[in-house]
Design a protein around this motif. Sequence first.
Motif, PDB file in Angstrom:
ATOM      1  N   ILE A 289      17.158 -27.932  18.303  1.00 53.98           N
ATOM      2  CA  ILE A 289      15.905 -28.732  18.028  1.00 53.98           C
ATOM      3  C   ILE A 289      16.319 -29.716  17.228  1.00 53.98           C
ATOM      4  O   ILE A 289      16.883 -29.529  16.124  1.00 53.98           O
ATOM      5  CB  ILE A 289      15.040 -27.680  17.358  1.00 53.98           C
ATOM      6  CG1 ILE A 289      14.574 -26.310  18.077  1.00 53.98           C
ATOM      7  CG2 ILE A 289      13.672 -28.546  17.116  1.00 53.98           C
ATOM      8  CD1 ILE A 289      13.920 -26.667  19.444  1.00 53.98           C
ATOM      9  N   PRO A 290      16.181 -30.816  17.741  1.00 49.74           N
ATOM     10  CA  PRO A 290      16.607 -32.066  16.819  1.00 49.74           C
ATOM     11  C   PRO A 290      15.696 -32.380  15.817  1.00 49.74           C
ATOM     12  O   PRO A 290      14.403 -31.996  15.870  1.00 49.74           O
ATOM     13  CB  PRO A 290      16.627 -33.344  17.734  1.00 49.74           C
ATOM     14  CG  PRO A 290      15.601 -32.971  18.928  1.00 49.74           C
ATOM     15  CD  PRO A 290      15.741 -31.347  19.147  1.00 49.74           C
ATOM     16  N   VAL A 291      15.981 -32.388  14.698  1.00 46.56           N
ATOM     17  CA  VAL A 291      15.085 -32.787  13.350  1.00 46.56           C
ATOM     18  C   VAL A 291      15.524 -33.783  12.683  1.00 46.56           C
ATOM     19  O   VAL A 291      16.542 -34.651  12.590  1.00 46.56           O
ATOM     20  CB  VAL A 291      15.116 -31.718  12.306  1.00 46.56           C
ATOM     21  CG1 VAL A 291      14.763 -30.351  12.918  1.00 46.56           C
ATOM     22  CG2 VAL A 291      16.704 -31.494  11.780  1.00 46.56           C
TER      23      VAL A 291
ATOM     24  N   GLY B  39      19.501 -26.261  31.509  1.00 44.46           N
ATOM     25  CA  GLY B  39      19.561 -26.123  30.291  1.00 44.46           C
ATOM     26  C   GLY B  39      19.159 -27.666  29.705  1.00 44.46           C
ATOM     27  O   GLY B  39      19.013 -27.870  28.557  1.00 44.46           O
ATOM     28  N   PHE B  40      18.977 -28.333  30.353  1.00 47.15           N
ATOM     29  CA  PHE B  40      18.695 -29.887  29.995  1.00 47.15           C
ATOM     30  C   PHE B  40      17.314 -30.372  30.644  1.00 47.15           C
ATOM     31  O   PHE B  40      17.008 -29.894  31.566  1.00 47.15           O
ATOM     32  CB  PHE B  40      19.714 -30.862  30.517  1.00 47.15           C
ATOM     33  CG  PHE B  40      21.193 -30.883  30.144  1.00 47.15           C
ATOM     34  CD1 PHE B  40      21.345 -31.787  28.937  1.00 47.15           C
ATOM     35  CD2 PHE B  40      22.030 -30.147  30.526  1.00 47.15           C
ATOM     36  CE1 PHE B  40      22.719 -31.456  28.471  1.00 47.15           C
ATOM     37  CE2 PHE B  40      23.184 -29.735  30.360  1.00 47.15           C
ATOM     38  CZ  PHE B  40      23.787 -30.581  29.019  1.00 47.15           C
ATOM     39  N   SER B  41      16.617 -31.301  29.632  1.00 48.29           N
ATOM     40  CA  SER B  41      15.392 -31.838  29.787  1.00 48.29           C
ATOM     41  C   SER B  41      15.397 -32.932  29.664  1.00 48.29           C
ATOM     42  O   SER B  41      16.331 -33.580  28.765  1.00 48.29           O
ATOM     43  CB  SER B  41      14.097 -31.128  29.225  1.00 48.29           C
ATOM     44  OG  SER B  41      14.514 -31.527  27.737  1.00 48.29           O
TER      45      SER B  41
ATOM     46  N   ILE C 238      21.663 -34.495  22.233  1.00 43.26           N
ATOM     47  CA  ILE C 238      20.621 -35.364  22.493  1.00 43.26           C
ATOM     48  C   ILE C 238      21.522 -36.490  23.297  1.00 43.26           C
ATOM     49  O   ILE C 238      22.488 -37.075  22.546  1.00 43.26           O
ATOM     50  CB  ILE C 238      19.965 -36.181  21.281  1.00 43.26           C
ATOM     51  CG1 ILE C 238      19.126 -34.762  20.769  1.00 43.26           C
ATOM     52  CG2 ILE C 238      19.198 -37.336  21.805  1.00 43.26           C
ATOM     53  CD1 ILE C 238      18.435 -35.394  19.599  1.00 43.26           C
ATOM     54  N   ILE C 239      21.021 -37.181  24.444  1.00 42.72           N
ATOM     55  CA  ILE C 239      21.624 -38.391  24.822  1.00 42.72           C
ATOM     56  C   ILE C 239      20.472 -39.300  25.242  1.00 42.72           C
ATOM     57  O   ILE C 239      19.357 -38.910  25.627  1.00 42.72           O
ATOM     58  CB  ILE C 239      22.120 -37.652  26.336  1.00 42.72           C
ATOM     59  CG1 ILE C 239      23.303 -36.539  26.398  1.00 42.72           C
ATOM     60  CG2 ILE C 239      22.817 -39.060  27.140  1.00 42.72           C
ATOM     61  CD1 ILE C 239      23.700 -36.154  27.611  1.00 42.72           C
TER      62      ILE C 239
ATOM     63  N   ILE D   4      13.972 -46.305  28.479  1.00 43.92           N
ATOM     64  CA  ILE D   4      14.859 -45.740  27.866  1.00 43.92           C
ATOM     65  C   ILE D   4      14.779 -44.216  28.049  1.00 43.92           C
ATOM     66  O   ILE D   4      13.588 -43.861  27.593  1.00 43.92           O
ATOM     67  CB  ILE D   4      15.271 -46.062  26.451  1.00 43.92           C
ATOM     68  CG1 ILE D   4      15.458 -47.428  26.096  1.00 43.92           C
ATOM     69  CG2 ILE D   4      16.236 -45.143  25.872  1.00 43.92           C
ATOM     70  CD1 ILE D   4      16.856 -48.072  26.700  1.00 43.92           C
ATOM     71  N   TYR D   5      15.571 -43.314  28.400  1.00 40.34           N
ATOM     72  CA  TYR D   5      15.424 -41.917  28.694  1.00 40.34           C
ATOM     73  C   TYR D   5      16.080 -41.249  27.551  1.00 40.34           C
ATOM     74  O   TYR D   5      16.994 -41.727  26.985  1.00 40.34           O
ATOM     75  CB  TYR D   5      16.011 -41.192  30.108  1.00 40.34           C
ATOM     76  CG  TYR D   5      15.775 -42.123  31.204  1.00 40.34           C
ATOM     77  CD1 TYR D   5      14.602 -41.697  32.015  1.00 40.34           C
ATOM     78  CD2 TYR D   5      16.623 -43.180  31.883  1.00 40.34           C
ATOM     79  CE1 TYR D   5      14.205 -42.448  33.155  1.00 40.34           C
ATOM     80  CE2 TYR D   5      16.363 -43.712  33.027  1.00 40.34           C
ATOM     81  CZ  TYR D   5      15.181 -43.465  33.664  1.00 40.34           C
ATOM     82  OH  TYR D   5      15.054 -43.929  34.776  1.00 40.34           O
ATOM     83  N   LYS D   6      15.440 -39.891  27.297  1.00 40.73           N
ATOM     84  CA  LYS D   6      15.838 -39.190  26.364  1.00 40.73           C
ATOM     85  C   LYS D   6      16.181 -37.770  26.989  1.00 40.73           C
ATOM     86  O   LYS D   6      15.480 -37.240  27.407  1.00 40.73           O
ATOM     87  CB  LYS D   6      14.993 -38.850  25.090  1.00 40.73           C
ATOM     88  CG  LYS D   6      15.420 -38.093  24.039  1.00 40.73           C
ATOM     89  CD  LYS D   6      14.520 -38.037  22.718  1.00 40.73           C
ATOM     90  CE  LYS D   6      15.164 -37.198  21.763  1.00 40.73           C
ATOM     91  NZ  LYS D   6      14.297 -37.442  20.472  1.00 40.73           N
ATOM     92  N   VAL D   7      17.623 -37.214  26.966  1.00 40.22           N
ATOM     93  CA  VAL D   7      17.936 -36.015  27.561  1.00 40.22           C
ATOM     94  C   VAL D   7      18.197 -35.182  26.364  1.00 40.22           C
ATOM     95  O   VAL D   7      18.967 -35.494  25.334  1.00 40.22           O
ATOM     96  CB  VAL D   7      19.169 -36.080  28.526  1.00 40.22           C
ATOM     97  CG1 VAL D   7      19.602 -35.049  28.960  1.00 40.22           C
ATOM     98  CG2 VAL D   7      18.679 -37.132  29.556  1.00 40.22           C
ATOM     99  N   ILE D   8      17.690 -34.042  26.274  1.00 42.11           N
ATOM    100  CA  ILE D   8      17.674 -32.946  25.526  1.00 42.11           C
ATOM    101  C   ILE D   8      18.510 -31.692  25.940  1.00 42.11           C
ATOM    102  O   ILE D   8      18.070 -31.147  26.882  1.00 42.11           O
ATOM    103  CB  ILE D   8      16.525 -32.633  24.630  1.00 42.11           C
ATOM    104  CG1 ILE D   8      15.817 -33.761  24.013  1.00 42.11           C
ATOM    105  CG2 ILE D   8      16.779 -31.597  23.772  1.00 42.11           C
ATOM    106  CD1 ILE D   8      14.646 -33.669  23.179  1.00 42.11           C
ATOM    107  N   TYR D   9      19.633 -31.240  25.324  1.00 42.82           N
ATOM    108  CA  TYR D   9      20.039 -30.005  25.920  1.00 42.82           C
ATOM    109  C   TYR D   9      19.333 -28.742  25.156  1.00 42.82           C
ATOM    110  O   TYR D   9      19.115 -28.761  24.062  1.00 42.82           O
ATOM    111  CB  TYR D   9      21.618 -29.787  25.439  1.00 42.82           C
ATOM    112  CG  TYR D   9      22.190 -28.451  25.805  1.00 42.82           C
ATOM    113  CD1 TYR D   9      22.479 -28.062  27.283  1.00 42.82           C
ATOM    114  CD2 TYR D   9      22.678 -27.615  24.695  1.00 42.82           C
ATOM    115  CE1 TYR D   9      23.090 -26.798  27.377  1.00 42.82           C
ATOM    116  CE2 TYR D   9      23.120 -26.290  25.034  1.00 42.82           C
ATOM    117  CZ  TYR D   9      23.187 -26.018  26.244  1.00 42.82           C
ATOM    118  OH  TYR D   9      23.809 -24.761  26.688  1.00 42.82           O
TER     119      TYR D   9
END
Length: 510
Positions: A505-507, A58-60, A384-385, A395-400
């Motif tokens: 979905i982050p907006v 569930g995470f990318s 979001i992480i 810098i990484y961006k992790v999205i659930y």
Amino acid sequence: MKHIFITILVILILAGLGWAGFWAWKNLRGAGPAIKPSPGDISESINNTDFPLKLPPGFSISIFAKDLLAPRVMTYDSSGNILVSIPSQGKIVALPDKNGDGKADENVTVISGLNRPHGMSLKCVGLAEGCKLFIAESHQVISYDYDAENLKALKPEKIADLPDDGNHFTRTLLFMPYPEDRRLLISVGSSCNVCEERDWRRAKILVQDEKGLNIFARGLRNAVFMAIHPVSGKIWATEMGRDLLGDDLPPDEINIIEEGKNYGWPICYGKNIHDTNFDKKTYIRNPCEEPFETPSHIDIPAHSAPLGLAFFPEEGWPEDYWHNLLVAYHGSWNRSVPTGYKIVRYKLDEKGNYLGEEDFISGWLTSQGALGRPVDILIQPGGIIYISDDKAGVIYKVIYGGNKSDLIQVQSPKPNEIVTSPLLISGEARGFWFFEASFPVSLYDANGKLLARGPAQADGEWMTENFVPFKLGLKFPAPETDTGFLVLEKDNPSGLPENADEIRIPVRFR
């Protein structure tokens, strides 16, 4: 006589070299991953899959910013941009994402010419006064007027002087929670591996307030990062234990910091264990027992080098993640078998009691070396992480919810797209995502405030396992935050947790 002296000298030199070689073999043979160049450029291999890093289902993960050399501490500015310190370059950098594509548009220098800047904290005391950016250099803490429009720090004002000799140059800042939110905590590590400090400010968390600079908590060898528990409001900190006691001692620690408490260093570690290797004194009582010394809250495997820590909020995260803690294990340099180089999830109840732990992100440590070393963690509401990496310079961006494309695909809006009311949502989902030809969709701001909610309707026969188009229009009021998130839930008439699912979905609103 001269030959005897030369012979003795040669023997002593050889003995010294032999001892040095044995010491290095014993203590430094596992240092390779920490000090050798990375075997590959992780920014070239990582993408929106879980390769080469391993994440939970569930995470990318993706690269938000790169070419930063050695980024450390992150914070948000008043416009939602990420600020990051780069001690090795003496500067603070802003990472704006103006086009909302989920990647930093550029690396903007906010201020440079600093002495190993590390900790930062932004304090916005009201629109009339504007925001102050506090920066901890190795030898001082300075506040600046922060210009969010031009991404610049201006008009420096000294807040506190700090010691600048010896080891552990990093200084970390944290404002305490309300109603003590004008008290600034400053973490200062020890000058040595293990010793009796001469400077009263060393191996402490200090507090700067209207009374000046004073001790908040002591006995903390190197509490590099701090965080506030979302329920109790207490201060939590990671701490690195001393070196040269072998592979498995002493443990690194997570501590709950309370004013006036002593956390043991240099004579105690972990669960109030006496360090008899250093402290040879004879005592009538155990010098490491409560209430004189405070034990660790959680012990971490020795030499993991825990740094950044962050709690999951309730807003926009699955319930089983609420109040859990992520900790960045920077990775060992003096353990025969390297350890760390990962992010660990600590499962906690709402009071902070330990329930268990598991790896959250791993894969940085390979047989060829370390691809990176995680440092700081920012967790946003809405899934979001962000994670800094001072070895890979990224810098990484992790999205659930970012890898459910085989279940539901959202065509509009795209992640981090700027949206306005009415918001048109469209895409396609498997027939079993619907019930009675619809499923619920909700829009939240960054604080988790519900802005709008409605059903997405199937555009066609939904009683199938194939993809079915859907669409929905949502009207929403003007948000109070610059960002938010959209939640598309699998319709679950049973109410059973095992049948629940969602995608986020982050907006952006502006």
